[in-house]
Design a protein around this motif. Sequence first.
Motif, PDB file in Angstrom:
ATOM      1  N   ILE A 190     -10.113  15.968  -4.971  1.00 43.74           N
ATOM      2  CA  ILE A 190      -9.255  17.571  -4.656  1.00 43.74           C
ATOM      3  C   ILE A 190      -8.645  17.907  -5.260  1.00 43.74           C
ATOM      4  O   ILE A 190      -8.213  18.928  -5.684  1.00 43.74           O
ATOM      5  N   PRO A 191      -7.719  17.221  -4.644  1.00 46.87           N
ATOM      6  CA  PRO A 191      -6.075  17.713  -5.940  1.00 46.87           C
ATOM      7  C   PRO A 191      -6.470  18.139  -7.177  1.00 46.87           C
ATOM      8  O   PRO A 191      -5.698  18.750  -8.334  1.00 46.87           O
ATOM      9  N   ALA A 192      -6.474  17.396  -8.379  1.00 45.84           N
ATOM     10  CA  ALA A 192      -7.064  17.650  -9.608  1.00 45.84           C
ATOM     11  C   ALA A 192      -7.850  18.335 -10.083  1.00 45.84           C
ATOM     12  O   ALA A 192      -8.265  18.699 -11.404  1.00 45.84           O
ATOM     13  N   THR A 193      -8.200  18.944  -9.230  1.00 48.11           N
ATOM     14  CA  THR A 193      -9.453  20.234  -9.174  1.00 48.11           C
ATOM     15  C   THR A 193      -9.080  21.071 -10.045  1.00 48.11           C
ATOM     16  O   THR A 193      -7.803  21.509  -9.700  1.00 48.11           O
ATOM     17  N   ALA A 194      -9.373  21.381 -10.450  1.00 44.64           N
ATOM     18  CA  ALA A 194      -8.754  22.983 -11.695  1.00 44.64           C
ATOM     19  C   ALA A 194      -8.433  24.165 -10.740  1.00 44.64           C
ATOM     20  O   ALA A 194      -9.690  24.163  -9.772  1.00 44.64           O
ATOM     21  N   PRO A 195      -7.369  24.807 -10.303  1.00 44.97           N
ATOM     22  CA  PRO A 195      -6.383  23.997 -11.582  1.00 44.97           C
ATOM     23  C   PRO A 195      -5.435  23.043 -11.631  1.00 44.97           C
ATOM     24  O   PRO A 195      -4.227  23.215 -12.387  1.00 44.97           O
ATOM     25  N   ASN A 196      -5.628  22.539 -10.937  1.00 42.58           N
ATOM     26  CA  ASN A 196      -4.751  20.990 -11.005  1.00 42.58           C
ATOM     27  C   ASN A 196      -3.093  21.458 -10.931  1.00 42.58           C
ATOM     28  O   ASN A 196      -2.236  20.870 -11.691  1.00 42.58           O
ATOM     29  N   PRO A 197      -2.510  22.026  -9.603  1.00 46.20           N
ATOM     30  CA  PRO A 197      -1.316  22.647  -9.390  1.00 46.20           C
ATOM     31  C   PRO A 197      -0.311  21.549  -9.663  1.00 46.20           C
ATOM     32  O   PRO A 197       0.647  21.787 -10.260  1.00 46.20           O
ATOM     33  N   THR A 198      -0.715  20.610  -8.831  1.00 46.90           N
ATOM     34  CA  THR A 198       0.053  19.442  -9.023  1.00 46.90           C
ATOM     35  C   THR A 198      -0.012  18.173 -10.409  1.00 46.90           C
ATOM     36  O   THR A 198       0.790  17.522 -10.294  1.00 46.90           O
ATOM     37  N   GLU A 199      -0.601  18.558 -10.806  1.00 51.81           N
ATOM     38  CA  GLU A 199      -0.871  17.895 -12.148  1.00 51.81           C
ATOM     39  C   GLU A 199      -0.995  15.844 -11.810  1.00 51.81           C
ATOM     40  O   GLU A 199      -0.479  15.898 -12.665  1.00 51.81           O
ATOM     41  N   SER A 200      -2.189  16.341 -11.084  1.00 46.96           N
ATOM     42  CA  SER A 200      -2.328  14.835 -10.261  1.00 46.96           C
ATOM     43  C   SER A 200      -3.196  14.959 -11.637  1.00 46.96           C
ATOM     44  O   SER A 200      -3.878  14.878 -12.155  1.00 46.96           O
ATOM     45  N   TRP A 241       0.992  -1.189   0.016  1.00 41.42           N
ATOM     46  CA  TRP A 241      -0.509   0.179  -0.004  1.00 41.42           C
ATOM     47  C   TRP A 241       0.835   1.775  -0.159  1.00 41.42           C
ATOM     48  O   TRP A 241       1.219   1.221   1.024  1.00 41.42           O
ATOM     49  N   LEU A 242       0.886   2.255  -1.106  1.00 42.88           N
ATOM     50  CA  LEU A 242       1.294   3.371  -0.961  1.00 42.88           C
ATOM     51  C   LEU A 242       0.190   4.634  -1.521  1.00 42.88           C
ATOM     52  O   LEU A 242      -0.532   4.300  -1.288  1.00 42.88           O
ATOM     53  N   GLN A 243       1.186   5.935  -0.747  1.00 40.90           N
ATOM     54  CA  GLN A 243       0.397   6.786  -0.419  1.00 40.90           C
ATOM     55  C   GLN A 243       0.847   7.773  -1.695  1.00 40.90           C
ATOM     56  O   GLN A 243       2.386   8.308  -1.489  1.00 40.90           O
ATOM     57  N   GLY A 244       0.347   8.499  -2.645  1.00 41.87           N
ATOM     58  CA  GLY A 244       0.744   9.597  -3.563  1.00 41.87           C
ATOM     59  C   GLY A 244       0.458  10.524  -2.681  1.00 41.87           C
ATOM     60  O   GLY A 244       0.253  11.236  -1.627  1.00 41.87           O
ATOM     61  N   GLY A 245      -0.114  11.306  -3.697  1.00 41.14           N
ATOM     62  CA  GLY A 245      -1.135  13.252  -3.365  1.00 41.14           C
ATOM     63  C   GLY A 245      -2.260  12.923  -2.556  1.00 41.14           C
ATOM     64  O   GLY A 245      -3.747  12.665  -2.704  1.00 41.14           O
ATOM     65  N   ALA A 246      -2.119  12.585  -1.170  1.00 45.21           N
ATOM     66  CA  ALA A 246      -2.900  12.151  -0.051  1.00 45.21           C
ATOM     67  C   ALA A 246      -3.248  12.933   1.136  1.00 45.21           C
ATOM     68  O   ALA A 246      -2.421  13.453   1.437  1.00 45.21           O
ATOM     69  N   CYS A 247      -4.234  12.521   2.028  1.00 50.81           N
ATOM     70  CA  CYS A 247      -4.387  13.351   3.213  1.00 50.81           C
ATOM     71  C   CYS A 247      -4.414  12.127   3.979  1.00 50.81           C
ATOM     72  O   CYS A 247      -4.580  12.386   5.591  1.00 50.81           O
ATOM     73  N   SER A 248      -4.030  10.775   3.932  1.00 42.84           N
ATOM     74  CA  SER A 248      -3.969   9.595   4.515  1.00 42.84           C
ATOM     75  C   SER A 248      -5.590   9.550   5.236  1.00 42.84           C
ATOM     76  O   SER A 248      -5.380   8.243   5.877  1.00 42.84           O
ATOM     77  N   GLY A 249      -7.120  10.411   4.572  1.00 41.22           N
ATOM     78  CA  GLY A 249      -8.093   9.717   5.123  1.00 41.22           C
ATOM     79  C   GLY A 249      -8.590   8.341   4.750  1.00 41.22           C
ATOM     80  O   GLY A 249      -9.268   7.386   5.683  1.00 41.22           O
ATOM     81  N   ASN A 250      -8.153   8.107   3.790  1.00 42.76           N
ATOM     82  CA  ASN A 250      -8.678   6.154   3.509  1.00 42.76           C
ATOM     83  C   ASN A 250      -7.633   5.649   4.272  1.00 42.76           C
ATOM     84  O   ASN A 250      -8.156   4.437   4.397  1.00 42.76           O
ATOM     85  N   THR A 251      -6.010   5.718   4.919  1.00 44.67           N
ATOM     86  CA  THR A 251      -5.977   4.542   5.642  1.00 44.67           C
ATOM     87  C   THR A 251      -6.680   4.779   6.863  1.00 44.67           C
ATOM     88  O   THR A 251      -6.649   4.415   7.591  1.00 44.67           O
ATOM     89  N   MET A 252      -7.174   7.059   6.929  1.00 41.15           N
ATOM     90  CA  MET A 252      -7.411   6.473   8.738  1.00 41.15           C
ATOM     91  C   MET A 252      -8.696   5.180   8.370  1.00 41.15           C
ATOM     92  O   MET A 252      -9.189   4.674   9.689  1.00 41.15           O
ATOM     93  N   GLY A 269      -4.710   8.232  -2.908  1.00 42.48           N
ATOM     94  CA  GLY A 269      -3.742   9.231  -2.711  1.00 42.48           C
ATOM     95  C   GLY A 269      -3.805   9.505  -4.702  1.00 42.48           C
ATOM     96  O   GLY A 269      -3.698   8.885  -5.613  1.00 42.48           O
ATOM     97  N   THR A 270      -3.471  11.122  -5.625  1.00 39.61           N
ATOM     98  CA  THR A 270      -3.287  11.264  -6.304  1.00 39.61           C
ATOM     99  C   THR A 270      -1.539  10.670  -7.502  1.00 39.61           C
ATOM    100  O   THR A 270      -0.920  10.561  -6.059  1.00 39.61           O
ATOM    101  N   VAL A 271      -1.731  10.608  -8.162  1.00 36.29           N
ATOM    102  CA  VAL A 271      -0.289  10.467  -8.686  1.00 36.29           C
ATOM    103  C   VAL A 271      -0.139  11.822  -9.519  1.00 36.29           C
ATOM    104  O   VAL A 271      -1.090  12.784 -10.385  1.00 36.29           O
ATOM    105  N   VAL A 272       1.321  11.985  -8.416  1.00 29.97           N
ATOM    106  CA  VAL A 272       0.984  13.499  -8.766  1.00 29.97           C
ATOM    107  C   VAL A 272       2.330  14.106  -9.817  1.00 29.97           C
ATOM    108  O   VAL A 272       3.337  13.062  -9.863  1.00 29.97           O
ATOM    109  N   ASN A 273       2.424  14.415 -10.773  1.00 33.33           N
ATOM    110  CA  ASN A 273       3.179  14.503 -11.764  1.00 33.33           C
ATOM    111  C   ASN A 273       3.940  16.480 -12.497  1.00 33.33           C
ATOM    112  O   ASN A 273       4.827  16.073 -13.171  1.00 33.33           O
ATOM    113  N   ALA A 274       3.698  16.750 -11.073  1.00 37.15           N
ATOM    114  CA  ALA A 274       4.572  18.154 -10.891  1.00 37.15           C
ATOM    115  C   ALA A 274       6.171  17.870 -10.101  1.00 37.15           C
ATOM    116  O   ALA A 274       6.540  17.081  -9.920  1.00 37.15           O
ATOM    117  N   PRO A 275       6.193  19.082 -10.823  1.00 35.89           N
ATOM    118  CA  PRO A 275       6.393  19.376 -11.690  1.00 35.89           C
ATOM    119  C   PRO A 275       6.600  19.425 -13.205  1.00 35.89           C
ATOM    120  O   PRO A 275       7.771  18.400 -13.900  1.00 35.89           O
TER     121      PRO A 275
END
Lengths: 109, 320
Positions: free
Chosen positions: B119-129, B6-17, B73-79
């Motif tokens: 939420i991370p991928a919501t526009a403008p999606n600064p993390t390119e998630s 189990w790995l976490q990307g762009g995440a708040c750990s909510g699903n782990t909790m 969590g998301t897959v973060v592509n930024a920058p």
Amino acid sequence: MATGGAKREDHARLLQEIAQMLEDGLETQTEPFPETAQEFARILDELRALDPDDVKGRLVIAGFLNHPYGPDGQRCQECIYYLVHRRWCDLPELSLPVEPEWWCRLWKI
Amino acid sequence: MANLLWLQGGACSGNTMSFLNAEEPSAVDLVTDFGINVLWHPSLGMELGDNLQKLLRACVSGEIALDIFAFEGTVVNAPNGTGDWNRFAGRPMKEWVRELANVAQFVVALGDCATWGGIPATAPNPTESQGLQFLKRERGGFLGPDFTAKSGLPVINIPGCPAHPDWITQILVAVATGNAGEITLDEFQRPKTFFTSFTQTGCTRNMHFAYKVSATEFGQRKGCLFYDLGCRGPMTHSPCNRILWNRQSSKTRAGMPCLGCTEPEFPFFDLEPGTVFKTQTVMGVPKDLPAGVDQAGYIKLTGAAKAAAPAWAEEDIFVV
């Protein structure tokens, strides 16, 4: 504490007062009808700024009429805030006794 | 024995909790009763630094069989597509995700962020998630539309913000015990067993929905939350009122509108004044109607329902 009977009397008296104001031609802001939720929210903000006892102000800002309105004959009876049995508008910013054939621009289905 | 990583990307750990609060079965049951070997988990794993890298490399090489790769969590592509904003174990997380997904028997996306970006991928999606196989409604995501794990299944999406603990553990058990063949997925690769019915299914406010009596404030025990407070229960696929939260309740039962968090478009609100927790309307009619209902039918039904509403529908019948 008001008893059930006293509450009913208050309700009837206020309903009669409102009916009389509308009957006497109280000019209310029926337009513009809030086309979006944002516009709706701005009217609610105006209502919240009123003195809680300012019934007339609420009627004016909400655009109350004592008859159905618009091409579809919109009326309180079908409005989501209308409680049929209590004859009451349950929108917290209005909280008024109303008749089913009345209308206001906060009408929502 | 099935190995779970189990790995976490762009995440708040909510699903782990959420996972750690599972009850039927619990996270411990997975290990003691269902033969799941947790290779590593961000909150449970023992390995650090070089030892963790060694473990991950052993999974990628096949030295350790990877049966289930769970990602939160998301897959973060930024920058700029590098993924450097989310580095893990010596390299961008997205590189681990690609390599581990390619060797896993099953890939499970946990929560909205991993499924469709949340939420991370919501526009403008600064993390390119991106989600693993979706970006919002668009199929593709980080792994691409044609990706399948070694088992032949695409990513199994378990959305939610967070996903309910038991949705997570029940799917992990099904996969680990060789019952993955019984999991049928919908068009968004969600297990149909959980995501065919609506959040409204089983809601205690359904009688208020039927008679068009509205709740107008949070926490009110009478009234339906759809009409004024923006509840998305009639349009959202989830079993939140069938498999209760903490075995006790749900958002709508507690007087809080459903936010639609198991649907790809979540979050729906644009945070403009008057839009959050408010039913969006156009000329007084809800913009989003209950699934399958047209506007003319809705208006007719409302008229009939209000005319037929009994007096008790306007009272707080839950007062003892």
